[in-house]
Enzyme design. Structure first.
Site, PDB file in Angstrom:
ATOM      1  N   LYS A  13       0.837  -1.216   0.000  1.00  0.00           N
ATOM      2  CA  LYS A  13       0.000   0.000   0.000  1.00  0.00           C
ATOM      3  C   LYS A  13       0.866   1.259   0.000  1.00  0.00           C
ATOM      4  O   LYS A  13       0.652   2.175  -0.783  1.00  0.00           O
ATOM      5  CB  LYS A  13      -0.933   0.027   1.231  1.00  0.00           C
ATOM      6  CG  LYS A  13      -1.895  -1.138   1.299  1.00  0.00           C
ATOM      7  CD  LYS A  13      -2.809  -1.044   2.514  1.00  0.00           C
ATOM      8  CE  LYS A  13      -2.087  -1.132   3.843  1.00  0.00           C
ATOM      9  NZ  LYS A  13      -1.424  -2.424   4.095  1.00  0.00           N
ATOM     10  N   ARG A  88      -9.352   1.115   8.407  1.00  0.00           N
ATOM     11  CA  ARG A  88      -8.971  -0.268   8.688  1.00  0.00           C
ATOM     12  C   ARG A  88     -10.089  -1.019   9.398  1.00  0.00           C
ATOM     13  O   ARG A  88      -9.914  -2.204   9.709  1.00  0.00           O
ATOM     14  CB  ARG A  88      -7.727  -0.288   9.583  1.00  0.00           C
ATOM     15  CG  ARG A  88      -6.417  -0.476   8.844  1.00  0.00           C
ATOM     16  CD  ARG A  88      -5.308  -0.464   9.884  1.00  0.00           C
ATOM     17  NE  ARG A  88      -4.115  -1.149   9.485  1.00  0.00           N
ATOM     18  CZ  ARG A  88      -3.008  -0.540   9.080  1.00  0.00           C
ATOM     19  NH1 ARG A  88      -2.961   0.749   8.956  1.00  0.00           N
ATOM     20  NH2 ARG A  88      -1.941  -1.251   8.802  1.00  0.00           N
ATOM     21  N   ARG A 160      11.246  -2.364  11.238  1.00  0.00           N
ATOM     22  CA  ARG A 160      10.243  -1.903  12.207  1.00  0.00           C
ATOM     23  C   ARG A 160       9.978  -2.972  13.254  1.00  0.00           C
ATOM     24  O   ARG A 160       9.936  -4.159  12.930  1.00  0.00           O
ATOM     25  CB  ARG A 160       8.934  -1.577  11.467  1.00  0.00           C
ATOM     26  CG  ARG A 160       8.895  -0.176  10.911  1.00  0.00           C
ATOM     27  CD  ARG A 160       7.755   0.042   9.954  1.00  0.00           C
ATOM     28  NE  ARG A 160       6.469  -0.492  10.380  1.00  0.00           N
ATOM     29  CZ  ARG A 160       5.347  -0.368   9.660  1.00  0.00           C
ATOM     30  NH1 ARG A 160       5.373   0.269   8.506  1.00  0.00           N
ATOM     31  NH2 ARG A 160       4.221  -0.880  10.079  1.00  0.00           N
ATOM     32  N   ARG A 171      -0.757  -9.216  13.127  1.00  0.00           N
ATOM     33  CA  ARG A 171      -1.283  -8.166  12.245  1.00  0.00           C
ATOM     34  C   ARG A 171      -2.115  -8.769  11.115  1.00  0.00           C
ATOM     35  O   ARG A 171      -3.120  -8.192  10.707  1.00  0.00           O
ATOM     36  CB  ARG A 171      -0.118  -7.321  11.691  1.00  0.00           C
ATOM     37  CG  ARG A 171       0.573  -6.535  12.798  1.00  0.00           C
ATOM     38  CD  ARG A 171       1.832  -5.871  12.316  1.00  0.00           C
ATOM     39  NE  ARG A 171       1.573  -4.813  11.359  1.00  0.00           N
ATOM     40  CZ  ARG A 171       2.482  -4.320  10.519  1.00  0.00           C
ATOM     41  NH1 ARG A 171       3.706  -4.800  10.524  1.00  0.00           N
ATOM     42  NH2 ARG A 171       2.164  -3.348   9.716  1.00  0.00           N
TER      43      ARG A 171
HETATM   44  P1  ADP Z   1       2.181  -1.808   3.240  1.00  0.00           P
HETATM   45  O1  ADP Z   1       2.210  -0.301   3.164  1.00  0.00           O
HETATM   46  O2  ADP Z   1       0.986  -2.414   2.560  1.00  0.00           O
HETATM   47  O3  ADP Z   1       2.357  -2.328   4.638  1.00  0.00           O
HETATM   48  P2  ADP Z   1       4.766  -1.658   1.858  1.00  0.00           P
HETATM   49  O4  ADP Z   1       4.467  -0.772   0.681  1.00  0.00           O
HETATM   50  O5  ADP Z   1       5.564  -1.061   2.961  1.00  0.00           O
HETATM   51  O6  ADP Z   1       3.422  -2.357   2.404  1.00  0.00           O
HETATM   52  O7  ADP Z   1       5.498  -2.960   1.288  1.00  0.00           O
HETATM   53  C1  ADP Z   1       5.951  -3.990   2.175  1.00  0.00           C
HETATM   54  C2  ADP Z   1       7.342  -4.476   1.744  1.00  0.00           C
HETATM   55  O8  ADP Z   1       7.235  -5.175   0.509  1.00  0.00           O
HETATM   56  C3  ADP Z   1       8.339  -3.324   1.513  1.00  0.00           C
HETATM   57  O9  ADP Z   1       9.608  -3.769   1.915  1.00  0.00           O
HETATM   58  C4  ADP Z   1       8.279  -3.098   0.009  1.00  0.00           C
HETATM   59  O10 ADP Z   1       9.506  -2.574  -0.488  1.00  0.00           O
HETATM   60  C5  ADP Z   1       7.996  -4.513  -0.517  1.00  0.00           C
HETATM   61  N1  ADP Z   1       7.138  -4.532  -1.695  1.00  0.00           N
HETATM   62  C6  ADP Z   1       6.094  -3.684  -1.993  1.00  0.00           C
HETATM   63  N2  ADP Z   1       5.524  -4.016  -3.174  1.00  0.00           N
HETATM   64  C7  ADP Z   1       6.203  -5.126  -3.628  1.00  0.00           C
HETATM   65  C8  ADP Z   1       6.102  -5.964  -4.800  1.00  0.00           C
HETATM   66  N3  ADP Z   1       5.167  -5.740  -5.728  1.00  0.00           N
HETATM   67  N4  ADP Z   1       6.962  -6.997  -4.901  1.00  0.00           N
HETATM   68  C9  ADP Z   1       7.903  -7.232  -3.948  1.00  0.00           C
HETATM   69  N5  ADP Z   1       8.057  -6.487  -2.832  1.00  0.00           N
HETATM   70  C10 ADP Z   1       7.228  -5.447  -2.669  1.00  0.00           C
HETATM   71  P1  AMP Z   2       1.068   0.748   8.825  1.00  0.00           P
HETATM   72  O1  AMP Z   2       2.203   1.705   8.754  1.00  0.00           O
HETATM   73  O2  AMP Z   2      -0.102   1.152   7.956  1.00  0.00           O
HETATM   74  O3  AMP Z   2       1.480  -0.688   8.606  1.00  0.00           O
HETATM   75  O4  AMP Z   2       0.496   0.838  10.322  1.00  0.00           O
HETATM   76  C1  AMP Z   2       1.299   0.440  11.423  1.00  0.00           C
HETATM   77  C2  AMP Z   2       0.423   0.303  12.653  1.00  0.00           C
HETATM   78  O5  AMP Z   2      -0.172   1.579  12.988  1.00  0.00           O
HETATM   79  C3  AMP Z   2      -0.752  -0.666  12.553  1.00  0.00           C
HETATM   80  O6  AMP Z   2      -0.383  -2.018  12.791  1.00  0.00           O
HETATM   81  C4  AMP Z   2      -1.679  -0.105  13.650  1.00  0.00           C
HETATM   82  O7  AMP Z   2      -1.236  -0.472  14.942  1.00  0.00           O
HETATM   83  C5  AMP Z   2      -1.481   1.397  13.510  1.00  0.00           C
HETATM   84  N1  AMP Z   2      -2.447   1.984  12.554  1.00  0.00           N
HETATM   85  C6  AMP Z   2      -2.179   2.598  11.366  1.00  0.00           C
HETATM   86  N2  AMP Z   2      -3.302   2.997  10.766  1.00  0.00           N
HETATM   87  C7  AMP Z   2      -4.334   2.631  11.587  1.00  0.00           C
HETATM   88  C8  AMP Z   2      -5.755   2.726  11.516  1.00  0.00           C
HETATM   89  N3  AMP Z   2      -6.367   3.284  10.462  1.00  0.00           N
HETATM   90  N4  AMP Z   2      -6.476   2.228  12.547  1.00  0.00           N
HETATM   91  C9  AMP Z   2      -5.887   1.663  13.598  1.00  0.00           C
HETATM   92  N5  AMP Z   2      -4.571   1.510  13.722  1.00  0.00           N
HETATM   93  C10 AMP Z   2      -3.785   1.979  12.723  1.00  0.00           C
END
Ligand code: ADP
Ligand code: AMP
Length: 214
Positions: A13, A88, A160, A171
């Site tokens: 995302k 969410r 993280r 999660r």
């Molecule tokens: P989210 O915001 O949904 O938690 P991220 O955008 O941070 O996910 O992506 C999670 C991990 O996967 C990051 O390390 C990112 O660089 C990697 N990633 C994102 N999209 C892809 C993809 N299409 N293929 C492989 N790795 C990806």
């Molecule tokens: P993210 O960076 O989107 O993966 O979010 C990291 C963490 O922040 C999540 O696992 C939740 O603990 C908290 N968080 C982020 N967005 C929300 C939301 N919309 N509602 C509740 N918790 C959230």
């Protein structure tokens, strides 16, 4: 255009929201980034959010909904925005609809990035995040130019705390229970588009733009 990003933690995302936001020239609003910045700055909100985030749980809706309502009321959101990580829960989606409908607006697209759980755990262990600007990398799929250093701002990259495998499973459970129902919610509104998030990042990006008619 007003977009929200749906998908499991680690589906991509944040990666795609940043690119789509640059393409559409709208702000990219990540609630996770807002909470992490509050934690870093030692605010009361950060203190409250941290205990939930570290445990892989959701921060309660009452701490989250007003924050987003305030953010999307700012001037830079007049031409649209991309919400990443919000809503969410169904109550969060209803709160967002309420704020938007009071302005005669609605969510134009809910972009669902579909990635099976099995692929998520591997992705998360390779994710690295910038401690300063929140940019995200992957040690294999999207490495920074210099190991451990952010390309954008030069700060340190970290794994993280909530990306450790044991927290990722929690999660994912939370996602299936509380967030996945939003797929139906937005399908019923006719706003849902789904892309295959297991493709390489550039292909996911192209698929999203195609679904948005861009
Ligand atoms: P989210 O915001 O949904 O938690 P991220 O955008 O941070 O996910 O992506 C999670 C991990 O996967 C990051 O390390 C990112 O660089 C990697 N990633 C994102 N999209 C892809 C993809 N299409 N293929 C492989 N790795 C990806
Ligand atoms: P993210 O960076 O989107 O993966 O979010 C990291 C963490 O922040 C999540 O696992 C939740 O603990 C908290 N968080 C982020 N967005 C929300 C939301 N919309 N509602 C509740 N918790 C959230």
């Amino acid at each position: 255009m007003k977009l929200i990003m749906l998908g499991a933690p680690g589906a991509g995302k944040g990666t795609q929201a940043a690119r789509v936001a640059a393409e559409l020239k709208v702000p990219h609003i990540s609630t996770g980034d807002i909470f992490r910045s509050n934690i870093k700055n030692g605010t009361e909100l950060g203190r409250k959010a941290k205990e939930y985030m570290d445990a892989g749980k959701l921060v309660p809706d009452e701490l989250t909904c007003d924050l987003v309502a305030d953010r999307i009321a700012q001037d830079d959101c007049k031409g649209g925005f991309i919400l990443d990580g919000f809503p969410r829960t169904i109550p969060q989606a209803e709160a967002l609809d309420k704020v938007l409908s009071s302005r005669g607006e609605k969510v134009d697209y809910a972009v669902n990035i579909d990635v099976p759980d099995a692929a998520i755990v591997a992705r998360m262990s390779g994710r690295r995040a910038c401690v300063s600007c929140g940019a995200t990398y992957h040690i294999e799929f999207n490495p920074p130019k210099k190991e451990g250093i952010c390309d954008v701002c030069g700060a340190e990259l970290i794994l993280r705390a909530d990306d450790k495998p044991e927290t990722v499973q929690t999660r994912l459970d939370v996602y299936h229970e509380q967030t996945q129902p939003l797929i139906d919610y937005y399908a019923k509104q006719g706003a849902l588009v789904t892309v295959d998030g297991t493709q390489p990042m550039d292909e996911v990006f192209a698929a999203i733009l195609a679904k948005l008619g861009k």
